[in-house]
Write an enzyme that holds these catalytic residues in place. Structure first.
Site, PDB file in Angstrom:
ATOM      1  N   SER A 132      34.277  23.663   7.507  1.00  0.00           N
ATOM      2  CA  SER A 132      34.130  22.849   8.714  1.00  0.00           C
ATOM      3  C   SER A 132      33.942  23.785   9.902  1.00  0.00           C
ATOM      4  O   SER A 132      34.838  24.553  10.243  1.00  0.00           O
ATOM      5  CB  SER A 132      35.363  21.973   8.918  1.00  0.00           C
ATOM      6  N   ARG A 188      44.898  23.714  13.622  1.00  0.00           N
ATOM      7  CA  ARG A 188      44.016  24.814  13.214  1.00  0.00           C
ATOM      8  C   ARG A 188      44.287  26.082  14.027  1.00  0.00           C
ATOM      9  O   ARG A 188      43.376  26.832  14.360  1.00  0.00           O
ATOM     10  CB  ARG A 188      42.537  24.407  13.337  1.00  0.00           C
ATOM     11  N   GLU A 246      35.460  26.830  14.557  1.00  0.00           N
ATOM     12  CA  GLU A 246      36.670  27.181  13.816  1.00  0.00           C
ATOM     13  C   GLU A 246      36.631  28.595  13.242  1.00  0.00           C
ATOM     14  O   GLU A 246      37.667  29.248  13.153  1.00  0.00           O
ATOM     15  CB  GLU A 246      36.895  26.161  12.688  1.00  0.00           C
TER      16      GLU A 246
END
Length: 434
Positions: free
Chosen positions: A299, A216, A425
Protein backbone atom coordinates in the site's frame (compact mmCIF):
# COMPACT_ATOMS: atom_id res chain seq x y z
CA UNK A 1 48.46 -1.39 14.09
CA UNK A 2 47.32 1.45 11.83
CA UNK A 3 43.74 1.30 10.57
CA UNK A 4 44.20 1.59 6.80
CA UNK A 5 40.52 2.47 6.35
CA UNK A 6 41.20 5.95 7.69
CA UNK A 7 43.32 6.81 4.65
CA UNK A 8 42.26 10.36 3.79
CA UNK A 9 42.90 9.75 0.10
CA UNK A 10 40.07 7.22 -0.21
CA UNK A 11 37.01 8.26 -2.18
CA UNK A 12 33.62 7.35 -0.72
CA UNK A 13 33.39 4.34 -3.02
CA UNK A 14 36.93 3.20 -2.23
CA UNK A 15 36.34 3.50 1.51
CA UNK A 16 33.17 1.40 1.26
CA UNK A 17 34.94 -1.26 -0.82
CA UNK A 18 37.84 -1.40 1.63
CA UNK A 19 35.52 -1.84 4.61
CA UNK A 20 33.71 -4.62 2.79
CA UNK A 21 37.02 -6.34 2.05
CA UNK A 22 37.90 -6.21 5.73
CA UNK A 23 34.53 -7.69 6.69
CA UNK A 24 34.91 -10.45 4.11
CA UNK A 25 38.29 -11.41 5.56
CA UNK A 26 40.18 -10.72 2.33
CA UNK A 27 41.52 -7.23 3.00
CA UNK A 28 44.24 -5.86 5.22
CA UNK A 29 43.24 -5.64 8.89
CA UNK A 30 40.44 -8.13 8.24
CA UNK A 31 37.59 -8.32 10.75
CA UNK A 32 35.93 -11.63 11.58
CA UNK A 33 32.30 -11.37 12.71
CA UNK A 34 30.45 -14.70 13.10
CA UNK A 35 27.14 -14.97 11.29
CA UNK A 36 28.03 -12.61 8.45
CA UNK A 37 28.65 -12.90 4.73
CA UNK A 38 29.68 -10.19 2.26
CA UNK A 39 27.99 -10.32 -1.13
CA UNK A 40 26.86 -8.16 -4.04
CA UNK A 41 23.26 -7.44 -5.01
CA UNK A 42 21.29 -4.60 -6.53
CA UNK A 43 18.32 -3.00 -4.82
CA UNK A 44 16.26 -4.28 -7.73
CA UNK A 45 17.08 -7.75 -6.38
CA UNK A 46 16.48 -6.88 -2.73
CA UNK A 47 13.18 -4.98 -2.92
CA UNK A 48 9.66 -6.05 -3.82
CA UNK A 49 9.28 -3.00 -6.09
CA UNK A 50 12.32 -4.33 -8.01
CA UNK A 51 13.95 -1.00 -8.73
CA UNK A 52 17.16 0.65 -7.55
CA UNK A 53 20.87 0.61 -8.27
CA UNK A 54 23.46 -1.61 -6.63
CA UNK A 55 24.94 -0.42 -3.32
CA UNK A 56 28.66 -0.62 -2.68
CA UNK A 57 28.07 -4.02 -1.15
CA UNK A 58 25.88 -6.12 1.10
CA UNK A 59 26.68 -7.68 4.46
CA UNK A 60 24.27 -10.47 5.34
CA UNK A 61 23.74 -10.93 9.08
CA UNK A 62 22.04 -13.96 10.61
CA UNK A 63 21.80 -12.89 14.26
CA UNK A 64 21.16 -9.84 16.42
CA UNK A 65 24.76 -9.96 17.64
CA UNK A 66 26.08 -10.00 14.07
CA UNK A 67 23.93 -7.00 13.16
CA UNK A 68 25.15 -5.08 16.20
CA UNK A 69 28.82 -5.81 15.47
CA UNK A 70 28.60 -4.95 11.77
CA UNK A 71 26.71 -1.71 12.37
CA UNK A 72 29.17 -0.77 15.12
CA UNK A 73 32.11 -1.42 12.79
CA UNK A 74 30.63 0.63 9.95
CA UNK A 75 29.57 3.46 12.26
CA UNK A 76 33.09 3.65 13.66
CA UNK A 77 34.26 4.46 10.14
CA UNK A 78 31.35 6.84 9.40
CA UNK A 79 30.26 4.59 6.55
CA UNK A 80 26.72 5.33 5.26
CA UNK A 81 24.60 2.21 5.65
CA UNK A 82 21.05 1.00 5.24
CA UNK A 83 19.34 -1.78 7.17
CA UNK A 84 17.24 -4.03 4.91
CA UNK A 85 15.03 -6.96 5.77
CA UNK A 86 12.48 -8.08 3.21
CA UNK A 87 12.77 -4.89 1.15
CA UNK A 88 9.00 -4.57 0.91
CA UNK A 89 8.68 -0.95 1.98
CA UNK A 90 11.49 0.73 0.06
CA UNK A 91 11.66 3.04 -2.95
CA UNK A 92 15.32 3.26 -3.98
CA UNK A 93 16.95 5.48 -6.59
CA UNK A 94 19.82 4.96 -9.00
CA UNK A 95 22.23 7.78 -8.10
CA UNK A 96 25.56 8.14 -6.29
CA UNK A 97 23.89 8.29 -2.87
CA UNK A 98 22.76 4.70 -3.41
CA UNK A 99 26.00 3.36 -4.90
CA UNK A 100 27.98 4.59 -1.87
CA UNK A 101 25.81 2.74 0.65
CA UNK A 102 26.66 -0.48 2.42
CA UNK A 103 23.56 -2.58 3.03
CA UNK A 104 23.24 -4.59 6.23
CA UNK A 105 20.83 -7.34 5.22
CA UNK A 106 18.96 -9.25 7.90
CA UNK A 107 18.95 -12.89 6.80
CA UNK A 108 17.39 -15.62 8.95
CA UNK A 109 19.24 -18.92 9.13
CA UNK A 110 17.90 -22.43 8.70
CA UNK A 111 15.03 -23.69 6.60
CA UNK A 112 11.64 -22.01 6.39
CA UNK A 113 13.01 -18.65 7.49
CA UNK A 114 14.48 -20.09 10.67
CA UNK A 115 11.10 -20.96 12.18
CA UNK A 116 11.31 -23.92 14.56
CA UNK A 117 7.92 -25.61 14.83
CA UNK A 118 8.72 -28.06 17.62
CA UNK A 119 7.21 -27.96 21.10
CA UNK A 120 7.93 -24.99 23.33
CA UNK A 121 10.15 -26.98 25.67
CA UNK A 122 12.43 -27.92 22.76
CA UNK A 123 12.89 -24.42 21.41
CA UNK A 124 16.18 -22.63 21.80
CA UNK A 125 16.27 -18.99 22.87
CA UNK A 126 19.30 -18.62 20.60
CA UNK A 127 17.38 -19.62 17.45
CA UNK A 128 15.61 -17.37 14.96
CA UNK A 129 12.18 -17.99 16.51
CA UNK A 130 10.91 -19.06 19.92
CA UNK A 131 7.22 -19.95 20.29
CA UNK A 132 5.80 -20.79 23.71
CA UNK A 133 2.41 -22.44 23.19
CA UNK A 134 1.55 -22.30 26.89
CA UNK A 135 2.07 -18.58 27.46
CA UNK A 136 1.59 -17.30 23.90
CA UNK A 137 4.92 -15.47 23.95
CA UNK A 138 6.64 -15.43 20.55
CA UNK A 139 10.12 -14.03 19.91
CA UNK A 140 11.71 -13.72 16.46
CA UNK A 141 14.95 -12.43 14.95
CA UNK A 142 14.34 -9.35 12.83
CA UNK A 143 15.43 -11.12 9.64
CA UNK A 144 12.75 -13.82 9.78
CA UNK A 145 10.25 -13.59 6.93
CA UNK A 146 7.08 -12.12 8.38
CA UNK A 147 4.51 -14.41 6.80
CA UNK A 148 6.46 -17.50 7.78
CA UNK A 149 6.30 -16.33 11.38
CA UNK A 150 2.55 -15.71 11.07
CA UNK A 151 2.05 -19.18 9.59
CA UNK A 152 4.07 -20.78 12.38
CA UNK A 153 2.07 -19.04 15.12
CA UNK A 154 -1.25 -20.01 13.58
CA UNK A 155 -0.07 -23.61 13.18
CA UNK A 156 0.98 -23.56 16.85
CA UNK A 157 -2.59 -22.68 17.85
CA UNK A 158 -1.92 -19.04 18.72
CA UNK A 159 -4.04 -16.05 17.74
CA UNK A 160 -3.23 -12.40 17.12
CA UNK A 161 -1.21 -12.25 13.88
CA UNK A 162 -3.62 -13.98 11.46
CA UNK A 163 -5.09 -10.73 10.05
CA UNK A 164 -1.55 -9.72 9.08
CA UNK A 165 -1.04 -12.80 6.91
CA UNK A 166 0.55 -12.40 3.49
CA UNK A 167 2.24 -9.09 4.21
CA UNK A 168 5.68 -9.17 2.56
CA UNK A 169 8.84 -8.24 4.39
CA UNK A 170 10.62 -9.22 7.57
CA UNK A 171 9.75 -9.24 11.26
CA UNK A 172 12.03 -6.30 12.05
CA UNK A 173 10.04 -3.87 9.93
CA UNK A 174 6.72 -4.56 11.63
CA UNK A 175 7.14 -2.41 14.76
CA UNK A 176 8.91 0.33 12.80
CA UNK A 177 5.89 0.75 10.52
CA UNK A 178 3.36 -0.50 13.07
CA UNK A 179 2.19 -2.78 10.29
CA UNK A 180 -1.54 -3.32 10.09
CA UNK A 181 -4.28 -4.78 7.90
CA UNK A 182 -7.88 -5.96 8.09
CA UNK A 183 -8.61 -4.28 11.41
CA UNK A 184 -5.47 -5.40 13.25
CA UNK A 185 -2.03 -3.92 13.82
CA UNK A 186 1.24 -4.99 15.40
CA UNK A 187 0.84 -2.57 18.31
CA UNK A 188 -2.05 -4.67 19.63
CA UNK A 189 0.16 -7.72 20.25
CA UNK A 190 3.62 -6.21 20.66
CA UNK A 191 5.31 -7.23 23.94
CA UNK A 192 8.78 -5.72 23.53
CA UNK A 193 11.40 -4.90 20.89
CA UNK A 194 15.14 -5.52 20.92
CA UNK A 195 17.12 -2.56 19.58
CA UNK A 196 20.74 -1.91 18.82
CA UNK A 197 21.25 1.66 20.03
CA UNK A 198 23.77 3.18 17.62
CA UNK A 199 24.59 6.07 19.95
CA UNK A 200 25.42 3.95 22.99
CA UNK A 201 26.52 0.85 21.09
CA UNK A 202 24.29 -1.47 23.10
CA UNK A 203 21.62 -4.10 22.53
CA UNK A 204 18.56 -3.55 24.71
CA UNK A 205 14.92 -4.58 25.03
CA UNK A 206 12.35 -1.76 25.15
CA UNK A 207 8.63 -1.70 25.85
CA UNK A 208 6.13 -0.64 23.17
CA UNK A 209 5.41 2.51 25.19
CA UNK A 210 8.90 3.75 24.26
CA UNK A 211 8.09 3.67 20.53
CA UNK A 212 5.18 6.19 20.34
CA UNK A 213 3.22 3.77 18.20
CA UNK A 214 0.50 5.26 16.00
CA UNK A 215 -1.17 4.63 12.67
CA UNK A 216 1.60 3.16 10.46
CA UNK A 217 4.09 4.96 12.66
CA UNK A 218 6.70 4.55 15.37
CA UNK A 219 9.42 6.93 16.45
CA UNK A 220 11.90 4.58 14.76
CA UNK A 221 10.46 5.21 11.30
CA UNK A 222 12.25 8.41 10.34
CA UNK A 223 15.44 8.04 12.34
CA UNK A 224 18.55 5.88 12.18
CA UNK A 225 19.27 6.07 15.92
CA UNK A 226 18.50 2.39 16.49
CA UNK A 227 18.16 -0.89 14.61
CA UNK A 228 15.46 -3.45 15.38
CA UNK A 229 17.19 -6.80 15.91
CA UNK A 230 14.39 -8.91 17.43
CA UNK A 231 10.70 -8.60 18.27
CA UNK A 232 8.57 -10.26 20.94
CA UNK A 233 4.79 -10.68 20.74
CA UNK A 234 2.12 -11.68 23.24
CA UNK A 235 -0.49 -13.82 21.48
CA UNK A 236 -3.58 -15.64 22.71
CA UNK A 237 -3.48 -19.39 23.29
CA UNK A 238 -7.10 -20.31 22.48
CA UNK A 239 -6.54 -20.60 18.72
CA UNK A 240 -9.02 -17.82 17.98
CA UNK A 241 -8.46 -14.67 15.97
CA UNK A 242 -8.54 -11.08 17.13
CA UNK A 243 -12.09 -9.61 17.02
CA UNK A 244 -13.27 -9.28 13.42
CA UNK A 245 -13.94 -5.57 12.99
CA UNK A 246 -13.01 -5.10 9.33
CA UNK A 247 -16.13 -5.33 7.17
CA UNK A 248 -14.63 -6.96 4.08
CA UNK A 249 -12.96 -9.71 6.11
CA UNK A 250 -16.02 -10.23 8.30
CA UNK A 251 -18.24 -10.68 5.25
CA UNK A 252 -15.77 -13.16 3.78
CA UNK A 253 -16.16 -15.23 6.94
CA UNK A 254 -19.94 -14.94 7.02
CA UNK A 255 -20.07 -12.54 9.96
CA UNK A 256 -22.98 -10.11 10.13
CA UNK A 257 -21.97 -6.45 9.72
CA UNK A 258 -23.64 -5.37 12.96
CA UNK A 259 -21.94 -8.17 14.87
CA UNK A 260 -18.59 -7.19 13.37
CA UNK A 261 -19.15 -3.56 14.35
CA UNK A 262 -19.63 -4.64 17.96
CA UNK A 263 -16.09 -6.03 17.89
CA UNK A 264 -16.77 -9.22 19.79
CA UNK A 265 -16.80 -11.89 17.06
CA UNK A 266 -13.75 -14.16 16.80
CA UNK A 267 -13.10 -17.11 14.51
CA UNK A 268 -10.43 -19.84 14.36
CA UNK A 269 -7.14 -18.19 13.45
CA UNK A 270 -6.56 -20.79 10.71
CA UNK A 271 -9.81 -19.79 8.97
CA UNK A 272 -9.05 -16.09 9.26
CA UNK A 273 -5.54 -16.53 7.87
CA UNK A 274 -6.90 -18.39 4.84
CA UNK A 275 -9.53 -15.71 4.22
CA UNK A 276 -6.96 -12.92 4.48
CA UNK A 277 -4.60 -14.66 2.04
CA UNK A 278 -7.46 -15.06 -0.44
CA UNK A 279 -8.44 -11.40 -0.14
CA UNK A 280 -4.85 -10.22 -0.53
CA UNK A 281 -4.25 -12.47 -3.54
CA UNK A 282 -7.32 -10.99 -5.20
CA UNK A 283 -5.76 -7.54 -4.84
CA UNK A 284 -2.30 -8.54 -6.07
CA UNK A 285 -0.93 -8.19 -2.54
CA UNK A 286 0.69 -11.63 -2.27
CA UNK A 287 4.13 -11.79 -3.90
CA UNK A 288 4.29 -13.61 -7.24
CA UNK A 289 7.32 -13.06 -9.46
CA UNK A 290 5.24 -13.77 -12.56
CA UNK A 291 2.61 -11.13 -11.70
CA UNK A 292 3.64 -7.50 -12.18
CA UNK A 293 0.73 -6.42 -10.00
CA UNK A 294 2.78 -7.73 -7.07
CA UNK A 295 5.92 -5.80 -8.07
CA UNK A 296 5.12 -3.05 -5.60
CA UNK A 297 5.92 -1.58 -2.20
CA UNK A 298 2.53 -2.66 -0.90
CA UNK A 299 0.00 0.00 0.00
CA UNK A 300 1.78 3.10 -1.27
CA UNK A 301 -0.19 5.77 0.58
CA UNK A 302 -1.47 5.72 4.14
CA UNK A 303 -5.15 6.33 4.75
CA UNK A 304 -5.38 10.08 5.42
CA UNK A 305 -6.42 11.25 8.88
CA UNK A 306 -7.87 14.71 9.46
CA UNK A 307 -8.39 16.44 12.78
CA UNK A 308 -11.67 18.04 13.79
CA UNK A 309 -15.19 18.01 12.42
CA UNK A 310 -14.56 21.06 10.25
CA UNK A 311 -11.74 19.31 8.38
CA UNK A 312 -13.86 16.17 8.05
CA UNK A 313 -16.82 18.13 6.69
CA UNK A 314 -14.60 19.92 4.17
CA UNK A 315 -13.51 16.61 2.65
CA UNK A 316 -17.08 15.30 2.60
CA UNK A 317 -18.23 18.51 0.90
CA UNK A 318 -15.53 18.18 -1.75
CA UNK A 319 -16.59 14.59 -2.41
CA UNK A 320 -20.22 15.67 -2.62
CA UNK A 321 -19.38 18.39 -5.14
CA UNK A 322 -17.31 16.11 -7.38
CA UNK A 323 -19.07 12.77 -7.00
CA UNK A 324 -22.61 13.52 -5.83
CA UNK A 325 -24.70 12.96 -2.72
CA UNK A 326 -24.81 9.17 -2.94
CA UNK A 327 -21.02 8.83 -2.96
CA UNK A 328 -20.62 11.37 -0.16
CA UNK A 329 -23.08 9.47 2.01
CA UNK A 330 -21.54 6.05 1.40
CA UNK A 331 -17.81 6.92 1.41
CA UNK A 332 -15.66 5.00 3.93
CA UNK A 333 -15.12 7.28 6.93
CA UNK A 334 -13.98 6.17 10.37
CA UNK A 335 -13.62 7.91 13.69
CA UNK A 336 -10.21 7.20 15.20
CA UNK A 337 -8.62 7.76 18.57
CA UNK A 338 -6.67 11.01 18.83
CA UNK A 339 -2.93 10.59 18.53
CA UNK A 340 -2.26 13.54 20.80
CA UNK A 341 -0.06 15.16 18.19
CA UNK A 342 2.35 12.46 17.12
CA UNK A 343 3.53 12.16 13.55
CA UNK A 344 1.47 9.15 12.70
CA UNK A 345 -0.02 10.74 9.62
CA UNK A 346 -2.62 13.43 9.21
CA UNK A 347 -3.17 13.84 12.94
CA UNK A 348 -0.02 15.79 13.74
CA UNK A 349 -0.78 18.80 15.86
CA UNK A 350 -4.05 17.46 17.23
CA UNK A 351 -4.78 18.27 20.85
CA UNK A 352 -5.57 15.39 23.16
CA UNK A 353 -9.22 14.45 22.87
CA UNK A 354 -9.81 16.32 19.61
CA UNK A 355 -11.72 14.04 17.23
CA UNK A 356 -9.89 12.57 14.25
CA UNK A 357 -11.31 10.94 11.16
CA UNK A 358 -9.76 8.47 8.73
CA UNK A 359 -10.62 8.26 5.03
CA UNK A 360 -9.82 5.46 2.59
CA UNK A 361 -6.88 6.42 0.37
CA UNK A 362 -7.85 3.82 -2.24
CA UNK A 363 -11.43 5.16 -2.38
CA UNK A 364 -10.25 8.76 -2.80
CA UNK A 365 -7.76 7.77 -5.50
CA UNK A 366 -10.44 6.04 -7.55
CA UNK A 367 -12.96 8.89 -7.11
CA UNK A 368 -10.29 11.38 -8.16
CA UNK A 369 -10.22 9.65 -11.55
CA UNK A 370 -7.42 7.12 -11.19
CA UNK A 371 -8.78 3.71 -12.13
CA UNK A 372 -7.06 0.38 -11.58
CA UNK A 373 -4.21 0.08 -14.07
CA UNK A 374 -3.91 3.85 -14.61
CA UNK A 375 -0.53 5.16 -15.74
CA UNK A 376 0.88 8.54 -16.64
CA UNK A 377 0.04 9.15 -20.32
CA UNK A 378 2.98 8.03 -22.43
CA UNK A 379 4.66 6.09 -19.63
CA UNK A 380 3.48 2.53 -19.09
CA UNK A 381 6.58 1.40 -17.20
CA UNK A 382 4.85 2.12 -13.89
CA UNK A 383 1.13 1.99 -13.19
CA UNK A 384 -1.47 1.49 -10.53
CA UNK A 385 -2.13 -2.20 -9.98
CA UNK A 386 -4.85 -3.64 -12.19
CA UNK A 387 -6.29 -5.18 -9.02
CA UNK A 388 -5.89 -2.46 -6.38
CA UNK A 389 -5.50 1.31 -6.79
CA UNK A 390 -3.42 1.70 -3.63
CA UNK A 391 -0.48 -0.25 -5.08
CA UNK A 392 1.94 1.50 -7.44
CA UNK A 393 3.60 -1.17 -9.55
CA UNK A 394 6.65 -1.77 -11.70
CA UNK A 395 5.46 -3.28 -14.98
CA UNK A 396 8.87 -4.82 -15.64
CA UNK A 397 11.30 -2.04 -16.56
CA UNK A 398 10.41 0.91 -14.33
CA UNK A 399 12.97 3.16 -12.67
CA UNK A 400 12.56 5.21 -9.52
CA UNK A 401 11.81 8.24 -11.71
CA UNK A 402 8.85 6.41 -13.24
CA UNK A 403 7.45 5.54 -9.81
CA UNK A 404 7.95 9.10 -8.56
CA UNK A 405 6.16 10.50 -11.61
CA UNK A 406 3.21 8.18 -11.02
CA UNK A 407 3.08 8.89 -7.28
CA UNK A 408 3.16 12.64 -7.82
CA UNK A 409 0.38 12.48 -10.40
CA UNK A 410 -1.88 10.52 -8.06
CA UNK A 411 -1.13 12.68 -5.03
CA UNK A 412 -1.69 15.89 -6.99
CA UNK A 413 -4.95 14.59 -8.42
CA UNK A 414 -6.35 13.66 -5.00
CA UNK A 415 -5.29 16.99 -3.50
CA UNK A 416 -6.91 18.96 -6.31
CA UNK A 417 -10.11 16.91 -6.17
CA UNK A 418 -10.67 16.70 -2.42
CA UNK A 419 -8.11 18.89 -0.65
CA UNK A 420 -6.46 15.84 0.92
CA UNK A 421 -2.69 15.35 0.80
CA UNK A 422 -1.79 11.66 0.64
CA UNK A 423 1.32 10.62 2.55
CA UNK A 424 3.52 7.86 1.09
CA UNK A 425 4.08 4.85 3.32
CA UNK A 426 7.44 3.52 1.97
CA UNK A 427 10.91 4.66 3.02
CA UNK A 428 12.69 6.67 0.31
CA UNK A 429 16.39 6.18 -0.37
CA UNK A 430 18.25 8.34 -2.87
CA UNK A 431 14.99 9.65 -4.32
CA UNK A 432 12.05 11.74 -3.11
CA UNK A 433 8.41 12.34 -3.98
CA UNK A 434 8.74 16.03 -3.02
Amino acid sequence: MTDSTNNAHFTSEERARHLLERLSGTGADSVSIPGTRVTSRSFAEMTTLRIGAAPAGVVECSSAEAVAQVVSFLDAHTQPLLIVGGGSNLVVGEGDEVSQLVVVLMSAGGGEGGVDKKGAAEKSAEGDVMIDRETGVVRAFAGVEWDQLVAATVEAGLGGLECLSGIPGSVGATPVQNVGAYGAEVAQVLRRVQLYDRTRGELEWVDPSALDLGYRYSNLKFTSRAVVTAVEFQLTTDGLSVPLRFGELARRLGVDADEAAAGEIRRPATDVRQAVLELRAGKGMVLDSADHDTWSAGSFFTNPIVTGEEARDAVVAAVREKCGDAEAESMPLYSVKSSGGDASGGGAGASVGEPQYKFSAAWLIERAGFAKGWHVPGNERASLSTKHTLALTNRGSATSADVVELARAVRTGVREAFGVVLEPEPIWVGVSID
